[in-house]
Motif scaffolding. Structure first.
Motif, PDB file in Angstrom:
ATOM      1  N   ASP A   1     -97.841   8.975  11.659  1.00  7.46           N
ATOM      2  CA  ASP A   1     -99.101   8.246  11.693  1.00  7.46           C
ATOM      3  C   ASP A   1     -98.924   6.966  12.489  1.00  7.46           C
ATOM      4  O   ASP A   1     -97.798   6.521  12.747  1.00  7.46           O
ATOM      5  N   GLY A   2    -100.048   6.410  12.895  1.00 11.83           N
ATOM      6  CA  GLY A   2    -100.011   5.207  13.720  1.00 11.83           C
ATOM      7  C   GLY A   2    -100.965   4.147  13.206  1.00 11.83           C
ATOM      8  O   GLY A   2    -101.976   4.477  12.580  1.00 11.83           O
ATOM      9  N   ALA A   3    -100.610   2.902  13.464  1.00 15.56           N
ATOM     10  CA  ALA A   3    -101.491   1.796  13.087  1.00 15.56           C
ATOM     11  C   ALA A   3    -101.506   0.772  14.203  1.00 15.56           C
ATOM     12  O   ALA A   3    -100.487   0.548  14.865  1.00 15.56           O
ATOM     13  N   ILE A   4    -102.668   0.203  14.433  1.00 16.41           N
ATOM     14  CA  ILE A   4    -102.793  -0.925  15.369  1.00 16.41           C
ATOM     15  C   ILE A   4    -103.341  -2.091  14.559  1.00 16.41           C
ATOM     16  O   ILE A   4    -104.410  -1.991  13.965  1.00 16.41           O
ATOM     17  N   LEU A   5    -102.571  -3.154  14.535  1.00 12.37           N
ATOM     18  CA  LEU A   5    -102.881  -4.269  13.648  1.00 12.37           C
ATOM     19  C   LEU A   5    -103.074  -5.519  14.494  1.00 12.37           C
ATOM     20  O   LEU A   5    -102.216  -5.844  15.311  1.00 12.37           O
ATOM     21  N   SER A   6    -104.201  -6.190  14.299  1.00 13.45           N
ATOM     22  CA  SER A   6    -104.467  -7.406  15.075  1.00 13.45           C
ATOM     23  C   SER A   6    -104.765  -8.568  14.164  1.00 13.45           C
ATOM     24  O   SER A   6    -105.459  -8.417  13.155  1.00 13.45           O
ATOM     25  N   LEU A   7    -104.279  -9.731  14.573  1.00 11.33           N
ATOM     26  CA  LEU A   7    -104.763 -10.972  13.985  1.00 11.33           C
ATOM     27  C   LEU A   7    -105.954 -11.385  14.839  1.00 11.33           C
ATOM     28  O   LEU A   7    -105.831 -11.538  16.051  1.00 11.33           O
ATOM     29  N   THR A   8    -107.125 -11.519  14.237  1.00 10.18           N
ATOM     30  CA  THR A   8    -108.313 -11.860  15.028  1.00 10.18           C
ATOM     31  C   THR A   8    -108.301 -13.357  15.340  1.00 10.18           C
ATOM     32  O   THR A   8    -107.565 -14.118  14.710  1.00 10.18           O
ATOM     33  N   PRO A   9    -109.112 -13.779  16.302  1.00  7.59           N
ATOM     34  CA  PRO A   9    -109.135 -15.207  16.650  1.00  7.59           C
ATOM     35  C   PRO A   9    -109.469 -16.115  15.456  1.00  7.59           C
ATOM     36  O   PRO A   9    -109.071 -17.282  15.438  1.00  7.59           O
ATOM     37  N   SER A  10    -110.157 -15.564  14.457  1.00 11.94           N
ATOM     38  CA  SER A  10    -110.476 -16.384  13.279  1.00 11.94           C
ATOM     39  C   SER A  10    -109.398 -16.319  12.211  1.00 11.94           C
ATOM     40  O   SER A  10    -109.558 -16.882  11.132  1.00 11.94           O
ATOM     41  N   GLY A  11    -108.351 -15.564  12.459  1.00 13.91           N
ATOM     42  CA  GLY A  11    -107.256 -15.512  11.504  1.00 13.91           C
ATOM     43  C   GLY A  11    -107.420 -14.417  10.468  1.00 13.91           C
ATOM     44  O   GLY A  11    -106.762 -14.411   9.435  1.00 13.91           O
ATOM     45  N   GLU A  12    -108.311 -13.474  10.729  1.00 14.01           N
ATOM     46  CA  GLU A  12    -108.420 -12.322   9.848  1.00 14.01           C
ATOM     47  C   GLU A  12    -107.620 -11.162  10.448  1.00 14.01           C
ATOM     48  O   GLU A  12    -107.054 -11.284  11.533  1.00 14.01           O
ATOM     49  N   VAL A  13    -107.589 -10.052   9.734  1.00 16.89           N
ATOM     50  CA  VAL A  13    -106.744  -8.945  10.185  1.00 16.89           C
ATOM     51  C   VAL A  13    -107.581  -7.679  10.312  1.00 16.89           C
ATOM     52  O   VAL A  13    -108.394  -7.373   9.449  1.00 16.89           O
ATOM     53  N   ARG A  14    -107.356  -6.985  11.396  1.00 18.44           N
ATOM     54  CA  ARG A  14    -108.049  -5.743  11.665  1.00 18.44           C
ATOM     55  C   ARG A  14    -106.985  -4.669  11.778  1.00 18.44           C
ATOM     56  O   ARG A  14    -106.044  -4.809  12.552  1.00 18.44           O
ATOM     57  N   CYS A  15    -107.140  -3.609  10.993  1.00 15.73           N
ATOM     58  CA  CYS A  15    -106.131  -2.550  10.984  1.00 15.73           C
ATOM     59  C   CYS A  15    -106.784  -1.225  11.320  1.00 15.73           C
ATOM     60  O   CYS A  15    -107.620  -0.706  10.576  1.00 15.73           O
ATOM     61  N   LEU A  16    -106.414  -0.678  12.449  1.00 18.87           N
ATOM     62  CA  LEU A  16    -106.865   0.660  12.835  1.00 18.87           C
ATOM     63  C   LEU A  16    -105.757   1.616  12.454  1.00 18.87           C
ATOM     64  O   LEU A  16    -104.617   1.430  12.876  1.00 18.87           O
ATOM     65  N   ILE A  17    -106.084   2.617  11.657  1.00 17.11           N
ATOM     66  CA  ILE A  17    -105.001   3.482  11.185  1.00 17.11           C
ATOM     67  C   ILE A  17    -105.431   4.939  11.211  1.00 17.11           C
ATOM     68  O   ILE A  17    -106.603   5.260  11.055  1.00 17.11           O
ATOM     69  N   SER A  18    -104.447   5.817  11.416  1.00 14.77           N
ATOM     70  CA  SER A  18    -104.775   7.232  11.617  1.00 14.77           C
ATOM     71  C   SER A  18    -105.003   7.997  10.325  1.00 14.77           C
ATOM     72  O   SER A  18    -105.573   9.085  10.364  1.00 14.77           O
ATOM     73  N   VAL A  19    -104.549   7.467   9.180  1.00 15.42           N
ATOM     74  CA  VAL A  19    -104.871   8.178   7.940  1.00 15.42           C
ATOM     75  C   VAL A  19    -106.357   7.976   7.643  1.00 15.42           C
ATOM     76  O   VAL A  19    -106.904   6.921   7.921  1.00 15.42           O
ATOM     77  N   THR A  20    -106.976   8.996   7.092  1.00 20.66           N
ATOM     78  CA  THR A  20    -108.428   8.994   6.954  1.00 20.66           C
ATOM     79  C   THR A  20    -108.851   8.843   5.493  1.00 20.66           C
ATOM     80  O   THR A  20    -108.055   9.038   4.574  1.00 20.66           O
ATOM     81  N   GLU A  21    -110.106   8.507   5.339  1.00 21.94           N
ATOM     82  CA  GLU A  21    -110.663   8.210   4.008  1.00 21.94           C
ATOM     83  C   GLU A  21    -111.648   9.313   3.609  1.00 21.94           C
ATOM     84  O   GLU A  21    -112.586   9.607   4.348  1.00 21.94           O
TER      85      GLU A  21
END
Lengths: 791, 174
Positions: free
Chosen positions: A488-508
């Motif tokens: 599986d893969g994840a792309i994790l970003s710290l946003t300019p406001s200091g929050e976190v965005r996680c794109l991940i391949s496991v599904t809901e």
């Protein structure tokens, strides 16, 4: 009075905490966006004319009147789609000798089960499309058919696929050796033949798909109610010849899946083709009757098994033959033999014995395909094993707990390799057995049972130990040539406001993937969970991965998120160290603030690091390139599977006059390694148990002699409803896997794995005074009365 | 079937104008006589919170309130509801009528995929207006027409039980 501090008292410690799911509020407000809700501009609707025969030659199809109906845009037959779609074959290379006929979206000249889609109509509305179906004329020539296992194995009988020499899809054998000797020297032998009916997933939202092909750019977007969007991206790309990067599969809210929504269905493939032919979005939502005749079914096994024991009641050997009938084709791309393969490999899994022999035969018949459904193979292996163990206990005069205590693999004896070849890292049968005994208040239950028996009330107590397969490695499908990811893969970003965005391949699918991933990210990074946004289910956005099947969401997806978060944290602290003139190792993050690792004194918020990195990189030292987005992939290594274990108990009452069974209470002690969210784990267990109880007591796809499904509606096919279901008591044992940092294993199938075995043992326990036995699932009132010779 | 049914098809295609009060607002729409209320709500009015699960009244996913009572929107033609007051999950959410139920369902994770949930909430809402303090047995009985494949029901029963308790305690205090 202050309780001792635990790891949960650390700031931002979310792993192990029962927090509600962030996405559940939306669903509670009726704001879910299921595939069946999607409506696109210029969208058309598909409906399918289905075969009334289980096996017939298609002589002629007349679609003239249907095509002329106002509002109808396209009527397509098999040949129309065969021009643009390459056929698929449901075999895997590592299942040596396996066969299955090629499949197309719609058949060219022969139908092989009643309910198979034959002609597609696309119209302005589903109603118009259905009107048009009534104007289609098909001449069929009925062919001889096979419905049951014996008929299909009859050497002179009809062939499901006339190009083959028999109806065998696959045969396999396991033999650890010396089985005959073990039986010859055994003090006791027990033997039984057990049968397991077909049942099906009955997800509340039926299968749904909206395919949207844009001819201007040659791109396909498919909104698909599936667990495995990446798998379908690959399949649509390859079978329709569209470059993979131009195929996008979006799986937003899914109304239940349980393994049913990861197989290739003929209608889904057809809808993609119909959209390509028309250059417009096409929607198809199966109605309930269509679901019953075209969703995969599961189980349908007949198992003959023997167990040899020594004089003390120690298991010496097992000898098993599993016959399973899978319908007319093997499903694609995972095949229909995985269940049988797991049945023979999970047999006897909790127990310490050496000599094992098994034969598996997978057989075609003129019915819809069976394939992987929640707890693939587990309920059958578990029911057979646990029934034999109970029979042996009765023969030896041992209590069911006592015989299991004598035979389970000791908790300190790991690692272990089963006689079927599975490698167990660390399981906890002994502690689970002991916990269940306490939780059930077993001695009281037995005393109560004896007391009530005198008054003509017949209660039964059943227990069943299980081993569950989770977190499959590439050795599961990849080795057989299937393009199904184990990573599986994840792309994790710290946003300019200091929050976190996680794109991940496991599904809901409602099990809480987004919740546990946000817990892991928040925990590992040191931020509040509400500042983590998790995005799943869109191949254009999220990185490629296996997604959610075989209980891999927490164990593999969770570990991916953990490793990605640690990488992002390192990057954040490197920048922070440059700004603060410190060593990265002297800093940490708590509550979104960079702190001194030792004193915990606040130094600066991570939002300030983000602001500087994104907007004022000129103030950073020359040569600094802030990497506040990390991309990380993780594939399991080490053990090929993370096996979990547990034990279930059931207390029920059999009405010997009517044959009705009332489940009074159900119990489970379960070890899924590190628990990330106890509330969600409990829900997985309860939901899984109820699915298992449904299979045990109610659910069966019943066919007539002519291959017609005779109970294809929710009025005729019984599912567990609230009134019939018991309260379920849950206990946890945690043995984390050492293969990952997170230590989590899967839990979604544990409930289903042993529920029917438990019920089978409990019903047989209730019937002891009558010298009557049940050896077939579902255990219907008729079967109970027949066993009691009252019917 | 054959071409002689064309007249029949024309008849069923002819639309009828119906009016409802949906979630407190007057609405009018053109529906075919054969169109069910659930289809009308979902397609014409785009209120997709009401779900179709079995289309024969067995699963409860399509429950809405019609003139204050929970009804299966799949068992009723839209034309039959002409003039009725209909409240769907969207309206019940906006009005706050079921806010405590929703909060308790959320807190206890009394849902997984969420597809059955609107119907469950409509039914639970109805139950609690009929019986202030139902027993667990009565709650299970009342929900016995609501199918959930995911949860095993227990958390749903727990949530409704907790709301009933909280509501009657509040009632007792006034």
């Amino acid at each position: 009075m202050s309780a001792p501090l635990t790891s949960l008292d650390r700031p931002n410690s979310y792993i192990g905490r029962s927090v509600p799911r962030p996405n559940a509020k939306r669903l509670l407000a009726g704001r879910g966006r299921y595939i069946s809700d999607i409506r696109l501009p210029r969208m058309l609707y598909a409906a399918f004319l289905r075969s009334p025969y289980a096996h017939a030659k298609i002589v002629a199809i007349n679609v003239e009147q249907a095509g002329a109906l106002e509002g109808v845009h396209l009527v397509a037959v098999g040949a129309d789609l065969a021009k643009i779609c390459t056929p698929w074959i449901g075999t895997l290379d590592h299942f040596k000798g396996m066969t299955s006929a090629p499949q197309l979206p719609l058949p060219l000249d022969r139908v092989v089960w009643a309910g198979q889609a034959v002609v597609a109509v696309v119209a302005d509305s589903r109603a118009i499309a259905e009107d048009a179906l009534e104007l289609i004329e098909i001449d069929y020539e009925e062919l001889p058919l096979v419905v049951d296992i014996d008929g299909a194995r009859d050497p002179g009988g009809p062939l499901v696929n006339p190009d083959s020499v028999n109806n065998v899809c696959f045969r396999s054998q396991l033999d650890s050796g010396a089985v005959d000797e073990a039986f010859a020297h055994a003090a006791h032998v027990v033997e039984e033949e057990l049968s397991f009916g077909r049942h099906t997933a009955v997800t509340l939202e039926p299968r749904a798909i909206v395919a949207d092909y844009d001819p201007a750019v040659g791109a396909l977007t498919v909104h698909h109610a599936t667990q495995t969007p990446y798998q379908f991206q690959d399949l649509y790309s390859r079978h329709y010849g569209i470059p993979e990067a131009r195929v996008r599969v979006i799986a937003t809210d899914i109304g239940g899946s349980f393994g049913m929504k990861l197989h290739v269905y003929h209608e889904d493939m057809a809808v993609v083709g119909l959209s390509i032919l028309l250059g417009r979005p096409v929607k198809y939502v199966a109605d309930r009757i269509e679901s019953f005749v075209s969703d995969i079914h599961a189980r349908d096994h007949r198992v003959h098994a023997r167990m040899a024991l020594d004089a003390k009641g120690e298991i010496l050997a097992m000898d098993v033959v599993d016959l399973t009938a899978i319908g007319a084709f093997s499903t694609y791309p995972r095949t229909s033999v995985v269940e049988g393969n797991q049945v023979i490999r999970l047999m006897g899994a909790p127990y310490r014995f050496k000599n094992y022999r098994a034969a598996l035969e997978v057989i075609f018949q003129n019915k819809v395909q069976t394939s992987q459904y929640r707890a693939v193979g587990h309920p059958i292996a578990c029911a057979v094993t646990e029934r034999l163990v109970d029979m042996a206990a009765a023969k030896l005069g041992l209590d069911p707990f006592a015989i299991r205590a004598r035979n389970v693999i000791a908790d300190d004896a790991y690692p272990q390799t089963s006689p079927t070849g599975y490698r167990f890292e660390a399981l906890s049968h002994q502690v689970c057995l002991k916990r269940l005994h306490e939780m059930m208040d077993y001695d009281t239950l037995r005393a109560e049972q004896a007391e009530l028996r005198k008054r003509g009330i017949h209660r039964g107590i059943g227990i069943a130990a299980f081993v569950e397969i989770t977190n499959p490695s590439p050795a599961f499908y990849g080795v057989g040539g299937a393009r199904i990811s184990s990573q599986d893969g994840a792309i994790l970003s710290l946003t300019p406001s200091g929050e976190v965005r996680c794109l991940i391949s496991v599904t809901e699918q409602g099990q809480g993937t987004e919740a546990i991933i946000s817990q892991i990210v928040a925990d590992q990074l040191g931020v509040a969970q509400e500042h983590v946004k998790v995005i799943t289910g869109d191949t254009e956005v999220t990185p490629h991965g296996g997604a959610t099947w075989a209980c891999r969401g927490a164990g593999i997806g969770g570990e991916t998120a953990l490793q990605a978060t640690r990488a992002l944290k390192r990057n954040i602290l490197e920048i922070a160290a440059l700004i603060l003139q410190e060593q990265p190792s002297s800093l940490d993050i708590i509550d979104g603030e960079v702190v001194d690792a030792v004193t915990r004194n606040q130094r600066m918020p991570i939002s300030e690091i983000a602001r500087i990195a994104y907007f004022r990189s000129d103030t950073l030292p020359p040569g600094t390139q802030a990497q506040l987005t990390v991309s990380h992939h993780f594939a399991p290594q080490g053990y090929p599977f993370a096996f979990t274990n547990g034990i279930q108990g059931c207390s029920l009452e059999v009405d010997v006059e009517t044959g009705f069974i009332k489940v009074l209470k159900h119990f489970i002690v379960e070890d899924c390694g590190r628990v990330i969210n106890p509330m969600l784990v409990d829900e997985q267990l309860r939901g899984g148990i109820v699915q298992g109880l449904g299979a045990a007591l109610f659910e069966e796809c019943r066919y007539s002699e002519t291959g017609q499904l005779v109970n294809g509606s929710l009025a005729d096919y019984l599912v567990p409803m609230p009134m019939e279901m018991p309260d379920i008591v849950i206990g946890h044992v945690e043995t984390p896997t050492a293969d990952t940092e997170l230590g989590a294993k899967g839990v979604g199938e544990a409930g289903t794995a042993a529920a029917s075995a438990c019920v089978l043992n409990a019903v047989n326990d209730a019937l002891v005074p009558f010298d009557a036995t049940i050896n077939s699932i579902p255990i219907t009132p008729t079967k109970v009365l027949k066993a009691l010779k009252r019917f | 079937m054959n071409g002689s049914d064309e007249t029949l098809l024309d008849d069923v295609d002819e639309t009828v104008r119906v009016r409802f009060i949906v979630n407190g607002r007057k609405v009018a729409c053109e529906v075919a006589p054969r169109e069910t209320l659930v289809d009308c709500l979902r397609n014409a009015l785009e209120l997709t919170g009401t779900h179709a699960g079995c289309e024969m009244g067995a699963c409860g996913a399509c429950l809405v309130q019609l003139d204050g009572r929970a009804v299966h929107a799949c068992l009723m033609f839209a034309v039959q509801a002409d003039g009725a007051k209909i409240d769907t999950i969207e309206g019940l959410t906006e009005s706050g009528a079921i806010a405590d139920l929703q909060a308790e369902f959320h807190r206890r994770n009394a849902l997984q995929c969420g597809f059955c949930t609107p119907g469950m909430l409509v039914n639970a809402h109805e139950l609690l207006t009929q019986i202030a303090r139902p027993s667990r047995e009565e709650i299970r009985d009342a929900l016995s027409g609501n199918y959930c494949r995911c949860t095993g029901y227990e958390a749903i029963i727990d949530a409704i039980d907790a709301v009933a308790k909280a509501r009657s305690e509040e009632g007792g205090a006034t």
